[in-house]
Design a protein around this motif. Structure first.
Motif, PDB file in Angstrom:
ATOM      1  N   GLN A   1     -14.716  14.755  -5.687  1.00 36.55           N
ATOM      2  CA  GLN A   1     -14.573  13.536  -4.897  1.00 36.55           C
ATOM      3  C   GLN A   1     -15.029  13.798  -3.465  1.00 36.55           C
ATOM      4  O   GLN A   1     -14.971  14.928  -2.983  1.00 36.55           O
ATOM      5  CB  GLN A   1     -13.118  13.065  -4.905  1.00 36.55           C
ATOM      6  CG  GLN A   1     -12.609  12.738  -6.311  1.00 36.55           C
ATOM      7  CD  GLN A   1     -11.121  12.479  -6.348  1.00 36.55           C
ATOM      8  OE1 GLN A   1     -10.380  12.972  -5.508  1.00 36.55           O
ATOM      9  NE2 GLN A   1     -10.678  11.709  -7.328  1.00 36.55           N
TER      10      GLN A   1
ATOM     11  N   ARG B   1     -15.612   6.273  -0.665  1.00 41.87           N
ATOM     12  CA  ARG B   1     -15.107   7.353  -1.513  1.00 41.87           C
ATOM     13  C   ARG B   1     -15.842   7.410  -2.855  1.00 41.87           C
ATOM     14  O   ARG B   1     -15.978   6.390  -3.543  1.00 41.87           O
ATOM     15  CB  ARG B   1     -13.603   7.177  -1.746  1.00 41.87           C
ATOM     16  CG  ARG B   1     -12.787   7.275  -0.462  1.00 41.87           C
ATOM     17  CD  ARG B   1     -11.300   7.157  -0.712  1.00 41.87           C
ATOM     18  NE  ARG B   1     -10.907   5.835  -1.157  1.00 41.87           N
ATOM     19  CZ  ARG B   1     -10.676   4.813  -0.339  1.00 41.87           C
ATOM     20  NH1 ARG B   1     -10.839   4.949   0.961  1.00 41.87           N
ATOM     21  NH2 ARG B   1     -10.297   3.642  -0.824  1.00 41.87           N
TER      22      ARG B   1
ATOM     23  N   THR C   1     -17.702   6.504  -9.642  1.00 38.56           N
ATOM     24  CA  THR C   1     -16.850   5.420  -9.152  1.00 38.56           C
ATOM     25  C   THR C   1     -16.859   5.481  -7.631  1.00 38.56           C
ATOM     26  O   THR C   1     -16.656   6.544  -7.046  1.00 38.56           O
ATOM     27  CB  THR C   1     -15.411   5.555  -9.685  1.00 38.56           C
ATOM     28  OG1 THR C   1     -15.432   5.442 -11.114  1.00 38.56           O
ATOM     29  CG2 THR C   1     -14.516   4.462  -9.104  1.00 38.56           C
TER      30      THR C   1
ATOM     31  N   ASP D   1     -15.297   3.756  -4.203  1.00 37.28           N
ATOM     32  CA  ASP D   1     -14.276   2.897  -3.597  1.00 37.28           C
ATOM     33  C   ASP D   1     -14.597   2.735  -2.114  1.00 37.28           C
ATOM     34  O   ASP D   1     -15.226   3.601  -1.510  1.00 37.28           O
ATOM     35  CB  ASP D   1     -12.892   3.518  -3.773  1.00 37.28           C
ATOM     36  CG  ASP D   1     -11.778   2.491  -3.725  1.00 37.28           C
ATOM     37  OD1 ASP D   1     -12.076   1.309  -3.439  1.00 37.28           O
ATOM     38  OD2 ASP D   1     -10.614   2.862  -3.958  1.00 37.28           O
ATOM     39  N   GLY D   2     -14.195   1.624  -1.550  1.00 35.18           N
ATOM     40  CA  GLY D   2     -14.482   1.359  -0.148  1.00 35.18           C
ATOM     41  C   GLY D   2     -15.704   0.491   0.053  1.00 35.18           C
ATOM     42  O   GLY D   2     -16.153   0.296   1.198  1.00 35.18           O
TER      43      GLY D   2
ATOM     44  N   GLY E   1     -16.350  -3.852 -10.363  1.00 33.91           N
ATOM     45  CA  GLY E   1     -16.628  -4.007  -8.941  1.00 33.91           C
ATOM     46  C   GLY E   1     -17.691  -5.012  -8.589  1.00 33.91           C
ATOM     47  O   GLY E   1     -17.992  -5.195  -7.401  1.00 33.91           O
TER      48      GLY E   1
ATOM     49  N   THR F   1     -20.617  -7.677  -4.983  1.00 26.14           N
ATOM     50  CA  THR F   1     -19.479  -6.759  -5.041  1.00 26.14           C
ATOM     51  C   THR F   1     -18.194  -7.523  -4.735  1.00 26.14           C
ATOM     52  O   THR F   1     -18.179  -8.489  -3.959  1.00 26.14           O
ATOM     53  CB  THR F   1     -19.646  -5.612  -4.031  1.00 26.14           C
ATOM     54  OG1 THR F   1     -19.814  -6.159  -2.713  1.00 26.14           O
ATOM     55  CG2 THR F   1     -20.853  -4.760  -4.389  1.00 26.14           C
TER      56      THR F   1
ATOM     57  N   ALA G   1     -13.409  -4.356  -5.092  1.00 23.98           N
ATOM     58  CA  ALA G   1     -12.712  -3.427  -5.987  1.00 23.98           C
ATOM     59  C   ALA G   1     -13.595  -2.208  -6.231  1.00 23.98           C
ATOM     60  O   ALA G   1     -14.806  -2.227  -5.958  1.00 23.98           O
ATOM     61  CB  ALA G   1     -12.376  -4.127  -7.303  1.00 23.98           C
ATOM     62  N   PRO G   2     -13.012  -1.110  -6.756  1.00 23.12           N
ATOM     63  CA  PRO G   2     -13.833   0.069  -7.041  1.00 23.12           C
ATOM     64  C   PRO G   2     -15.028  -0.270  -7.928  1.00 23.12           C
ATOM     65  O   PRO G   2     -14.898  -1.000  -8.916  1.00 23.12           O
ATOM     66  CB  PRO G   2     -12.851   1.010  -7.749  1.00 23.12           C
ATOM     67  CG  PRO G   2     -11.513   0.626  -7.205  1.00 23.12           C
ATOM     68  CD  PRO G   2     -11.582  -0.864  -7.029  1.00 23.12           C
TER      69      PRO G   2
ATOM     70  N   THR H   1     -17.833   0.985 -10.462  1.00 23.39           N
ATOM     71  CA  THR H   1     -18.092   2.060 -11.416  1.00 23.39           C
ATOM     72  C   THR H   1     -19.422   1.830 -12.112  1.00 23.39           C
ATOM     73  O   THR H   1     -19.682   0.736 -12.626  1.00 23.39           O
ATOM     74  CB  THR H   1     -16.973   2.151 -12.474  1.00 23.39           C
ATOM     75  OG1 THR H   1     -15.730   2.448 -11.825  1.00 23.39           O
ATOM     76  CG2 THR H   1     -17.268   3.254 -13.487  1.00 23.39           C
TER      77      THR H   1
END
Length: 326
Positions: free
Chosen positions: A3, A9, A24, A26-27, A67, A73, A76-77, A79
């Motif tokens: 990660q 992220r 995946t 995130d952010g 996502g 977008t 949400a995360p 993927t």
């Protein structure tokens, strides 16, 4: 851990010869226009099949699993999955105990008590850089449109004349060998003020990501190691206006770990692909001694060629992280 990042992220998963690899993220802020077609330009730069690259032909079609809704977008995360459809796992059946030199085979077996997946290098494979390229596409969409990326090969096998790159790679491949190369990424239009002193400097984050790329063994900014041979009077970058524009750019656009508004210049050194056709002597754990190893499989004669877009992606990812902290 696999990660990276606090604000932007990433988590990469999968193995070279498993069902799929992916990432995946995130952010990612909501409302960014994003479809699977947006990834094609950069993914095509990474695909094999060109002179000097692996003949392994993967479609590299991104499947967005989460996502994104109605072409944008969601916040949400995000993927993204890439199926592995062109594998020849039998090529790696002899590597469980007969380790390829300069590969992760032996250290992976030590770290994971022999339970690592040796097929194509498993989770250590450059196959996973397809996920980094996908993240780079998303990262660029997070950045101001004024930023300009320009990435190129500056040397191949020690040769700096671009007209001879193909010849150098072809000669090495003909001898069952490989060559390394240096990739340069330049980014114009960066604002001043991105980055933190010390541990989260702009250089720190770019280098952190760069060394996650298999085959990268060196990173330099601006004039890099050449500055060690100069005097301060030769290496200083005089500031010529209130915007911070400098007369020269030996620092490569970063002062004190913070972008200074000038062009960011970073170079990545890729080692020669260690999987070569030439027979090599290396340790066989089953025999308890060195033995000749003939490496099968499909490998790049110069992995740096496809590494250009990967280098650009890691720079974009680091800048996306920095932009969210600015």
């Amino acid at each position: 851990m696999n990660q990276f990042g606090n604000s932007f992220r990433l988590s990469i998963w999968g193995e070279s010869h498993g069902p799929a690899v992916g990432i995946t993220i995130d952010g990612v802020r909501g409302g960014i226009a994003l479809t699977e077609a947006d990834f094609e330009a950069d993914l095509s730069r990474r695909r094999g099949g060109k002179a000097g690259t692996t003949p392994r032909a993967e479609a590299d079609l991104p499947h967005i699993l989460s996502g994104v809704y109605e072409g944008h977008t969601t916040g949400a995360p995000l993927t993204i999955l890439f199926e592995n459809s062109n594998t020849r796992s039998g090529d790696y059946s002899n590597l469980k105990h007969h380790f390829r030199p300069s590969h992760a085979d032996r250290v992976a077996a030590d770290k994971f008590d022999g339970m690592n997946d040796p097929r194509g290098g498993g989770h250590f494979s450059a196959r996973l850089t397809v996920a980094l390229v996908a993240a780079g596409v998303v990262a660029k969409k997070m950045l101001p449109e004024t930023l300009r990326f320009a990435t190129s090969m500056v040397s191949v096998g020690g040769e700096s004349d671009p007209t001879r790159f193909e010849e150098v790679v072809r000669a090495a491949a003909a001898e069952g060998d490989s060559v390394g190369g240096v990739v340069e990424c330049r980014v114009g239009g960066l604002p001043s003020g991105w980055g933190e002193p010390l541990f989260d400097s702009a250089e720190s984050l770019v280098a952190h990501l760069a060394f996650a790329v298999p085959a990268v063994k060196g990173v330099e900014f601006g004039d890099g190691f050449a500055v060690a041979q100069r005097r301060g009077s030769e290496n200083n970058d005089p500031i010529i206006n209130a915007e911070g524009t400098t007369l020269t750019n030996h620092a490569g656009g970063i002062d004190g770990g913070i972008t200074n508004g000038n062009e960011l210049v970073v170079r990545l050194a890729f080692k020669p692909t260690p999987s070569i056709a030439r027979e090599q002597m290396t340790f066989d754990r089953a025999l308890g001694a060195m033995a000749p190893l003939a490496i099968r499989g499909r490998h790049d004669a110069c992995v740096a060629l496809r590494g250009q877009v990967v280098a650009e992606a890691v720079v974009a990812i680091a800048l996306a992280e920095l932009s969210l902290r600015a």
